[in-house]
Design an enzyme around this catalytic site. Structure first.
Site, short mmCIF file in Angstrom:
data_model
loop_
_atom_site.label_atom_id
_atom_site.label_comp_id
_atom_site.label_asym_id
_atom_site.label_seq_id
_atom_site.Cartn_x
_atom_site.Cartn_y
_atom_site.Cartn_z
N HIS A 100 -11.41 -11.95 -7.29
CA HIS A 100 -10.46 -11.17 -8.35
C HIS A 100 -10.04 -11.48 -9.42
O HIS A 100 -10.81 -13.10 -10.04
CB HIS A 100 -9.32 -11.56 -7.54
CG HIS A 100 -9.05 -11.07 -5.88
ND1 HIS A 100 -9.29 -11.85 -5.06
CD2 HIS A 100 -8.05 -10.18 -5.42
CE1 HIS A 100 -9.00 -11.37 -3.92
NE2 HIS A 100 -8.56 -10.67 -3.66
N ASP A 103 -9.16 -15.15 -9.85
CA ASP A 103 -10.02 -16.02 -9.03
C ASP A 103 -10.27 -16.51 -10.58
O ASP A 103 -11.10 -17.92 -9.78
CB ASP A 103 -10.68 -15.78 -8.34
CG ASP A 103 -10.00 -14.77 -6.99
OD1 ASP A 103 -9.36 -15.18 -6.89
OD2 ASP A 103 -10.84 -14.28 -6.72
N ASP A 337 -15.46 -13.00 3.32
CA ASP A 337 -14.51 -13.14 2.52
C ASP A 337 -13.42 -14.51 3.91
O ASP A 337 -13.36 -14.12 4.93
CB ASP A 337 -13.55 -11.51 2.98
CG ASP A 337 -12.51 -12.15 2.35
OD1 ASP A 337 -11.92 -13.17 2.52
OD2 ASP A 337 -11.41 -10.85 2.14
#
Ligand code: XLS
Ligand code: CA
Ligand code: CA
Length: 438
Positions: A100, A103, A337
């Site tokens: 992201h 991040d 994830d």
């Protein structure tokens, strides 16, 4: 400078190995059904969990040290995370990462400053990529953490918030293209509602589609040739999220003419939160030609929330790989994830978690290929529907030119209907067990 000093390069040592820092099943060059394991399984590291998450939860602070020798919240720390991430991926033989925007840099008050930091860090990531075969799997914009997204991003009641979401998507797309990403993900973080008493559902969904259409147009304009993905999730953080599951998201894409540019990014834990199996959402995506990428994790069936655990369940991984093999592979990859459990807070735990995940999917691949090569399950399914192929009645029904009267007359002529044949679930499960453990 080496960051994970006590961790060697992780090698394949075979199933008898007792070395916790070795692969037992993931053997990158082993050929399965004509392709190397590494090609079947393009694994990716999720920047957010692996390099950012410290194990905070609603009841306690972080326990894992992810400072990597720098002061958190600084650009030095952002760079230290890049160094740590590349060393980590190299030691495990992981070829992809997902990120992201927020991040990879600390978010500033003003979006222009955040964007400047994003340019700086992606220059540094590009430098690190040079001379390696590590690439970006997909990028995305975090449109759920910042307080402005309290009522959603594309679905927000505020046009100004919509504009900030658009600016983040624009930037994240540019960065994904810059880093050669294969895909771009929309996870509808807060695209949903808490109560219909304050919500214009149709307007909100139309606006999400507007944002996606703008993203497709801009992405294609700047040379993004990959797939856009929707990552379905039914709830959390919102009570109801619009991209509930694969079927709902695919219906939404078709209704808005977005189905040519989008595929699904299916996360195991989200499928089970929706009350499905992981395999179910993979199958729904595959039969619609929209199985794009996978977030490889698992949930805890005793808890009702998104636990993002490293995959351990070999049955589930096997059925996942069965779907992937049948679909002819993924254009995306397998993104872990997943995060260590809070009490597993050491550097060794970070590596062991990835070894577990990679070995679980390697086992899943091996076992799924054995199920397909064994052929009994596929043969059973084929025979199960054979009355549509082998009888005049069945052929008539599937010819699509039969009338209801014609078909009904078969039944009324016959009077009494025969039973449709055993589903053989237990027998088929026994076949799976004998392939897994035989
Ligand atoms: C959260 C989601 C998120 C997406 C990317 O539950 O899994 O991490 O994968 O925004
Ligand atoms: Ca999740
Ligand atoms: Ca995910």
């Amino acid at each position: 400078m080496e960051i994970f000093k006590n961790i060697p390069e992780i090698k394949y040592e075979g199933s008898k190995s007792t070395n916790p820092l070795a692969f037992k099943y993931y053997d990158a060059d082993r050929v399965i059904m004509g392709k190397k394991m590494s090609e079947h399984l393009p694994f990716a590291m999720a920047w957010w969990h692996n390099l950012c998450a410290t194990g905070t939860d609603m009841f306690g602070r972080g326990v894992a040290d992810k400072s990597f020798g720098a002061i958190e919240g600084t650009m030095e720390h952002a760079k230290a995370k890049v160094d740590a991430g590349f060393e980590f991926m190299k030691k495990l033989g992981i070829k992809y990462f997902c990120f992201h925007d927020v991040d990879i840099v600390p978010e500033a008050e003003d979006i222009n400053e955040t964007n400047r930091r994003l340019d700086e860090i992606t220059d540094y990531i590009l430098e690190k990529m040079e001379g390696t075969d590590i690439k970006c799997l997909w990028g995305t914009a975090n449109m759920f953490s910042n307080p402005r997204f309290v009522n959603g991003a594309g679905s927000s009641n505020s046009a100004e918030v919509f504009a900030f979401a658009a600016a983040q998507v624009k930037k994240a797309l540019e960065l994904t293209v810059k880093l050669g990403g294969r895909g771009y993900v929309f996870w509808g973080g807060r695209e949903g509602y808490e109560t219909l008493l304050n919500t214009d559902m149709k307007f909100e969904q139309d606006n999400i589609a507007r944002l996606m259409k703008m993203a497709v147009a801009y992405g294609r304009k700047i040379g993004f040739t990959g797939d856009f993905y929707i990552e379905p999730k039914p709830k959390e953080p919102m009570k109801h999220q619009y991209d509930f599951d694969a079927a709902t998201a695919i219906g939404f894409l078709k209704a808005h003419g977005l189905d040519k540019d989008f595929k699904m990014n299916i996360e195991a834990n989200h499928a089970t939160l929706a009350g499905h199996t992981f395999q179910h959402d993979l199958r729904v995506s595959a039969i619609n030609g929209m199985l794009g990428s996978i977030d490889a994790n698992q949930g805890d069936m005793l808890l009702g929330w998104d636990t993002d655990e490293f995959p351990f369940d070999v049955y589930t991984a096997t059925m996942c790989m069965y779907e992937v093999l049948k679909a002819g592979g993924l254009t995306g990859g397998f993104n872990f994830d997943a995060k260590n459990r809070r009490p597993s807070y050491t550097v060794e735990d970070m590596f062991e978690a990835f070894i577990l995940g990679m070995d679980t999917f390697a086992l899943g691949l091996i076992k799924a290929s054995e199920i397909i090569e064994d052929g009994r399950i596929d043969k059973f399914i084929e025979n199960r529907y054979s009355s549509y192929k082998n009888s005049e009645l069945g052929k008539k029904i599937t010819s699509d030119d039969a009338t209801l009267e014609e078909i009904a007359s078969y039944a009324t002529d016959k009077g009494v209907c025969a039973l449709p044949g055993s589903g053989k679930q237990e027998g088929l499960e026994a076949i799976v067990n004998s392939i897994l453990f035989g």
